[in-house]
Enzyme design. Structure first.
Site, PDB file in Angstrom:
ATOM      1  N   GLU A   1      19.845  71.541  48.061  1.00 43.03           N
ATOM      2  CA  GLU A   1      18.893  70.794  47.235  1.00 43.03           C
ATOM      3  C   GLU A   1      19.446  69.382  47.050  1.00 43.03           C
ATOM      4  O   GLU A   1      18.943  68.423  47.631  1.00 43.03           O
ATOM      5  CB  GLU A   1      18.725  71.490  45.873  1.00 43.03           C
ATOM      6  CG  GLU A   1      17.824  70.754  44.899  1.00 43.03           C
ATOM      7  CD  GLU A   1      17.866  71.364  43.488  1.00 43.03           C
ATOM      8  OE1 GLU A   1      18.822  72.081  43.163  1.00 43.03           O
ATOM      9  OE2 GLU A   1      16.938  71.075  42.704  1.00 43.03           O
TER      10      GLU A   1
ATOM     11  N   HIS B   1      21.180  78.757  44.754  1.00 39.12           N
ATOM     12  CA  HIS B   1      20.654  77.387  44.826  1.00 39.12           C
ATOM     13  C   HIS B   1      21.543  76.638  45.831  1.00 39.12           C
ATOM     14  O   HIS B   1      22.746  76.457  45.589  1.00 39.12           O
ATOM     15  CB  HIS B   1      20.788  76.673  43.475  1.00 39.12           C
ATOM     16  CG  HIS B   1      19.666  76.916  42.523  1.00 39.12           C
ATOM     17  ND1 HIS B   1      19.525  78.072  41.818  1.00 39.12           N
ATOM     18  CD2 HIS B   1      18.624  76.116  42.150  1.00 39.12           C
ATOM     19  CE1 HIS B   1      18.449  77.981  41.038  1.00 39.12           C
ATOM     20  NE2 HIS B   1      17.879  76.806  41.222  1.00 39.12           N
TER      21      HIS B   1
ATOM     22  N   GLY C   1      22.729  75.032  38.703  1.00 44.91           N
ATOM     23  CA  GLY C   1      23.458  73.930  38.068  1.00 44.91           C
ATOM     24  C   GLY C   1      23.757  72.866  39.105  1.00 44.91           C
ATOM     25  O   GLY C   1      23.325  72.970  40.254  1.00 44.91           O
TER      26      GLY C   1
ATOM     27  N   ASP D   1       9.897  76.139  40.354  1.00 50.10           N
ATOM     28  CA  ASP D   1      11.197  75.758  39.803  1.00 50.10           C
ATOM     29  C   ASP D   1      11.097  75.651  38.279  1.00 50.10           C
ATOM     30  O   ASP D   1      11.454  76.592  37.592  1.00 50.10           O
ATOM     31  CB  ASP D   1      11.724  74.458  40.427  1.00 50.10           C
ATOM     32  CG  ASP D   1      13.247  74.392  40.419  1.00 50.10           C
ATOM     33  OD1 ASP D   1      13.884  75.420  40.144  1.00 50.10           O
ATOM     34  OD2 ASP D   1      13.805  73.300  40.706  1.00 50.10           O
TER      35      ASP D   1
ATOM     36  N   HIS E   1      12.370  79.064  36.559  1.00 47.33           N
ATOM     37  CA  HIS E   1      13.399  79.198  35.515  1.00 47.33           C
ATOM     38  C   HIS E   1      12.738  79.428  34.161  1.00 47.33           C
ATOM     39  O   HIS E   1      11.870  78.649  33.753  1.00 47.33           O
ATOM     40  CB  HIS E   1      14.250  77.932  35.437  1.00 47.33           C
ATOM     41  CG  HIS E   1      15.127  77.709  36.636  1.00 47.33           C
ATOM     42  ND1 HIS E   1      16.480  77.958  36.637  1.00 47.33           N
ATOM     43  CD2 HIS E   1      14.830  77.276  37.885  1.00 47.33           C
ATOM     44  CE1 HIS E   1      16.977  77.660  37.830  1.00 47.33           C
ATOM     45  NE2 HIS E   1      16.005  77.244  38.607  1.00 47.33           N
TER      46      HIS E   1
ATOM     47  N   HIS F   1      10.860  81.637  42.518  1.00 42.80           N
ATOM     48  CA  HIS F   1      11.842  80.710  41.941  1.00 42.80           C
ATOM     49  C   HIS F   1      11.215  79.959  40.767  1.00 42.80           C
ATOM     50  O   HIS F   1      10.521  78.958  40.946  1.00 42.80           O
ATOM     51  CB  HIS F   1      12.306  79.741  43.042  1.00 42.80           C
ATOM     52  CG  HIS F   1      13.470  78.876  42.653  1.00 42.80           C
ATOM     53  ND1 HIS F   1      14.551  78.661  43.488  1.00 42.80           N
ATOM     54  CD2 HIS F   1      13.738  78.166  41.525  1.00 42.80           C
ATOM     55  CE1 HIS F   1      15.416  77.854  42.889  1.00 42.80           C
ATOM     56  NE2 HIS F   1      14.940  77.530  41.695  1.00 42.80           N
TER      57      HIS F   1
ATOM     58  N   ASP G   1      14.005  78.942  31.228  1.00 42.23           N
ATOM     59  CA  ASP G   1      14.271  77.815  30.323  1.00 42.23           C
ATOM     60  C   ASP G   1      13.685  76.508  30.858  1.00 42.23           C
ATOM     61  O   ASP G   1      13.875  75.454  30.249  1.00 42.23           O
ATOM     62  CB  ASP G   1      15.779  77.672  30.043  1.00 42.23           C
ATOM     63  CG  ASP G   1      16.638  77.619  31.290  1.00 42.23           C
ATOM     64  OD1 ASP G   1      16.253  78.208  32.322  1.00 42.23           O
ATOM     65  OD2 ASP G   1      17.703  76.974  31.256  1.00 42.23           O
TER      66      ASP G   1
END
Ligand SMILES: O=c1[nH]cnc2c1ncn2[C@H]1C[C@H](O)[C@@H](CO)O1
Ligand SMILES: [Zn+2]
Length: 359
Positions: A210, A207, A180, A297, A21, A19, A23
């Site tokens: 969380e 996701h 998101g 993350d 990202h 996991h 970006d």
């Protein structure tokens, strides 16, 4: 308590990451370069200060505010060459940190502000990972990178992104995800996409659990059919603590079915999901033998790396090589690449390295 392990040895030890990202992991200096090329205004153009700005701004106690920082990374990832560079550097940075297998995710729909098509976005990122992996192998730090395509849960393009993922499945895309803001955007909004992926025998993570609790995890698993949970940390809400913890039906299901939890300790502290690393439920979840994995993350927003996350856990929970190996093998077992390829990395790369470290 085990003897403390040295940070540089954690870096050298093989690690697997599920996991991360794309970006959320740019080098600050790259953001500065790319922003100058496209005329995007940044909070500062000093790379060190910019790195600090991301960590401070993401340290907000709220997932929504944490996510606002991505405006600056997504803005500079709108051309094929920028996407390719960011992906190449991502593979190199992970490999230099001792990550031997990584699944890196991003949302193609966020990279259409100029003139790229969804397919061109994916092709640029895949090319960057191929280049970065080749350079990493030359540098003596081999890595395999798989790509996950994310659909944004507040948007309405998940079916299209799911089809995009399947279209590129033989060229490096190994799974699908939704991300998101969680509250108000349940995964069942995207049921069509998940049903399509199941019919295609494809893999996906969601996701969930969380910023929002058990209903989100329950929907992700029992309605959508998620193979893994992105975070899933709030599964502890279904466990009664005490000397003999008692698992509710959902927690028992997650543990019994060995559903992998993609836990991201530093990220959880920043978004306020967890008060501190020392209080992170990973300790309890590991003791109860959930299929726990450790993840970054967003390396940029958390100022972190895979080695740093492992080191923080070793420090907080007194873990040693046995636990680091366990997290690593859990992650490798839970990867979306074919079983024989997972096994090969476990048997030929991970186990021999930890056998030496444990000797
Ligand atoms: O931890 C997260 N939770 C929900 N969404 C996230 C998280 N980290 C990143 N994202 C979002 C912001 C990115 O732009 C998007 C695709 O990588 O995924
Ligand atoms: Zn995430």
């Amino acid at each position: 308590m085990v003897a403390r392990i040295r940070y540089e040895d954690i870096v050298k030890a093989p690690k697997a990451l599920l996991h991360d990202h794309l970006d959320g992991g740019l080098r600050p200096a790259t953001i500065v370069d790319l922003a100058a090329e496209v005329g995007h205004e940044l909070p500062t153009t000093d790379p060190v200060a910019l790195g600090g700005w991301f960590v401070a701004a993401a340290d907000s106690g709220s997932l929504e505010r944490y996510l606002e920082t991505f405006a600056h990374t997504v803005a500079v990832m709108q051309t094929a060459s920028a996407l390719r560079r960011v992906a190449r550097e991502c593979a190199l940075d992970l490999a230099a940190d001792g990550v031997v297998y990584a699944e890196v995710r991003f949302a193609p729909e966020q990279h259409l502000e100029r003139d790229l098509t969804l397919d061109e976005v994916v092709e640029a990122v895949l090319a960057g990972f191929v280049e970065g992996s080749a350079l990493a192998a030359e540098a003596g730090t081999p890595i395999r990178v798989g790509t996950l395509l994310t659909a944004m849960r507040h948007a309405a393009r998940s079916q299209e992104i799911a089809e995009l993922a399947v279209r590129h499945r033989d060229h490096g895309v190994v799974g699908f995800d939704i991300a998101g803001a969680e509250a108000g955007f349940p995964p069942t909004r995207h049921l069509d996409a998940f049903e399509y992926l199941q019919r295609e025998n494809f893999h996906f993570t969601i996701h969930a659990g969380e910023a929002f609790g058990l209903p989100s995890i329950w929907q992700a698993i029992q309605w959508c059919g998620a193979d893994r949970l992105g975070h899933g940390v709030r599964i502890v809400d279904d466990i009664t603590g005490g000397p003999e913890p008692v698992l509710g039906r959902l927690a028992a299901y997650v543990r019994d079915k060995r559903i992998p939890l993609e836990l991201c300790p530093s990220s959880n502290v920043q978004t306020g999901a967890v008060a501190s690393i020392a209080e992170h439920p990973i300790g309890l979840l590991r003791d109860l033998r959930f299929r726990v994995t450790v993840n970054t993350d967003n390396r940029l927003m958390s100022g972190t790396s895979m080695s740093r996350e492992m080191a923080l856990l070793c420090e907080a929970f007194g873990y040693g090589w046995r636990e680091v190996q366990w997290f690593t093998i859990n992650a490798m077992k839970s990867a979306f690449i074919p079983f024989d390829q997972r096994l090969q990395i476990i048997d030929e790369v991970i186990k021999p390295a930890y056998a030496k470290l444990l000797a």
